[in-house]
Design an enzyme around this catalytic site. Structure first.
Site: not given
Ligand code: UD1
Length: 417
Positions: A22-23, A93, A117, A122-125, A305, A397
């Site tokens: 999936k990922n 997301r 979530c 889980r921010p996207v900064d 995961d 999912r």
């Molecule tokens: C991906 C996986 C998810 C897995 C996760 C961690 C996909 C589609 N999903 O999620 O299954 O659980 O990796 O291995 O591939 N963070 C920030 N700012 C950001 C982005 C992330 O602070 O802009 C933080 C998140 O809140 C979290 C950490 O970084 O604490 C890791 O998150 P991230 O690796 O980004 O997870 P996803 O890519 O959403």
């Protein structure tokens, strides 16, 4: 709403085939936005998240042809609407993965903020900061990220935290940027490597994927390609834990052991006998599993995961174990449901102390997120009596045909409408 009913107490035995990851599928489908030519993706798993992503891409104007159930042709010749609306992003997301490719190819993108979530903020900064470093103008307004750039420019980007989709978004954006982009502290997950391989077959110039420094030399355009999605390491790990917990003996065909080291090590520590082949993994568990400590961290360490599934293994393990979650701040919701089945788990902050019990008992429990629901299925497989799991839309999912595959391994499981 659909439920799963599981009669526990039957060891899993037999073989199944592991689906595409999936990922890896989600970012690779988004890569179709980067080219006017067609991208053919093979070994695409049938999952709700994949359907959602295909629906999102279709709404943007990407032509979709289902060549066979697991082979999709995506044609990004004309992108009519570079917008990812809230209605779709809120359900998944990973929709944020369209931001980088849309901006790089179309010069603009509007993507809804994913919002909160169940498993944490889980921010996207990091996605936004990286694109800004590449010259994008970004406004966050009315819950949307509005991004513009006539052409992105290569940049050196240091990621404060290791982010999987953040790395993927920036890597895709950089393929069409002017000049060289270097992503430091990049995610090393195998799914990042699979995406890089797909992009390379589309003509991208990428080196270092799989290490913490990825270098991308931008090109003017990408061309069509054909790519086969890697096997799902989390699906593989989930079935292995289910077999270990039920004291079974299974073989996973089409699985890759080389990307599951941390998980296989823990299963061996718990007493499982594991054999690996070129494209299969077999596991046999003879006695009661031993409790194992687990600490989640970015790849190649133990994956977040797989944390919920190991909590079940420890719940019936011999001894006590400490489970530490370092990636997401609120990822222990399954603990409460497992306790309702007789598990002894104490959660304090990001640590759960699990004292192994000889048995779990059946109960009606509720799935709260994707991997939590997998843990409840495993608990149902080993509990005495019939467990009912509610809200199983979460499991659809991310797991393809979970009840068919479990039934093939001898589980007594059925879906109730
Ligand atoms: C991906 C996986 C998810 C897995 C996760 C961690 C996909 C589609 N999903 O999620 O299954 O659980 O990796 O291995 O591939 N963070 C920030 N700012 C950001 C982005 C992330 O602070 O802009 C933080 C998140 O809140 C979290 C950490 O970084 O604490 C890791 O998150 P991230 O690796 O980004 O997870 P996803 O890519 O959403």
């Amino acid at each position: 709403m659909q439920k799963l009913a599981i009669e526990g107490g039957f060891p899993l035995r037999g073989e199944i085939r592991i689906s595409g990851a999936k990922n890896a599928a989600l970012p690779i489908l988004c890569a179709a936005l980067l080219s006017r030519d067609a991208l053919v993706v093979e070994n695409v798993p049938h999952l709700k998240d994949v359907t959602t992503m295909i629906g999102l891409l279709a709404q943007m104007g990407v032509g979709i042809t289902l060549e066979s159930p697991s082979r999709v042709e995506l044609s990004g010749t004309t992108i009519t609407s570079p917008v990812a609306p809230y209605e779709l992003v809120k359900t998944m997301r990973a929709s944020i993965l369209v931001l980088g490719p849309l901006l790089a190819r179309m010069g603009e993108a509007s993507v809804s903020l994913p919002g909160g979530c169940a498993i944490g903020l889980r921010p996207v900064d990091l996605h936004i900061k990286g694109l800004q470093a590449m010259g994008a103008q970004i406004r966050v307004e009315n819950g949307y990220i509005h991004a513009k750039a006539s052409r992105l420019t290569g940049a050196r980007i240091f990621m404060d935290l290791v982010s999987v989709t953040g790395t993927e978004n920036l890597m895709m954006a950089a393929t069409l940027a002017k000049g060289v982009t270097v992503i430091e502290n990049a995610a090393r997950e195998p799914e990042v490597v699979d995406l890089a391989e797909c992009l390379a077959s589309m003509g991208a110039r990428i080196s270092g994927a799989g290490t913490d420094t990825i270098t991308i030399e931008g090109v003017d355009e990408l061309h069509g390609a054909r790519h086969r999605i890697m096997p799902d390491r989390i699906e593989s790990g989930t079935f292995l834990v289910a077999a270990a917990a039920s004291r079974g003996n299974i073989r996973l065909n089409g699985a890759r052991a080389d990307i599951l080291d941390a998980v296989l090590d823990k299963l061996i520590e718990s007493g499982a006998h594991i054999e690996v082949d070129m494209d299969s993994i077999s596991l046999e568990m003879k006695g009661r599993p031993k409790s194992v400590n687990v600490r989640t961290a970015p790849y190649p360490a133990f994956p977040t995961d797989m944390q919920a599934q190991f909590m079940v293994l420890d719940s019936i393990g011999e001894g006590s174990a400490r489970i530490t979650e370092t990636i997401f701040e609120n990822r222990f919701m399954h603990a409460q449901e497992l306790c309702r089945m007789g598990a002894n788990i104490e959660v304090e902050g990001n640590t759960a102390m699990v004292r192994g019990q000889a048995h779990l008992g059946a109960a009606t429990v509720m799935a709260t997120d994707l991997r939590a629901s997998a843990s409840l299925v495993i608990a149902g497989l080993v509990a005495q009596g019939e467990t009912t799991i509610e809200r199983i839309y979460h499991i659809d999912r991310g797991y393809e045909c979970i009840e068919e595959k479990l039934a093939q391994l001898g589980a007594k499981i059925r879906r109730i409408d």
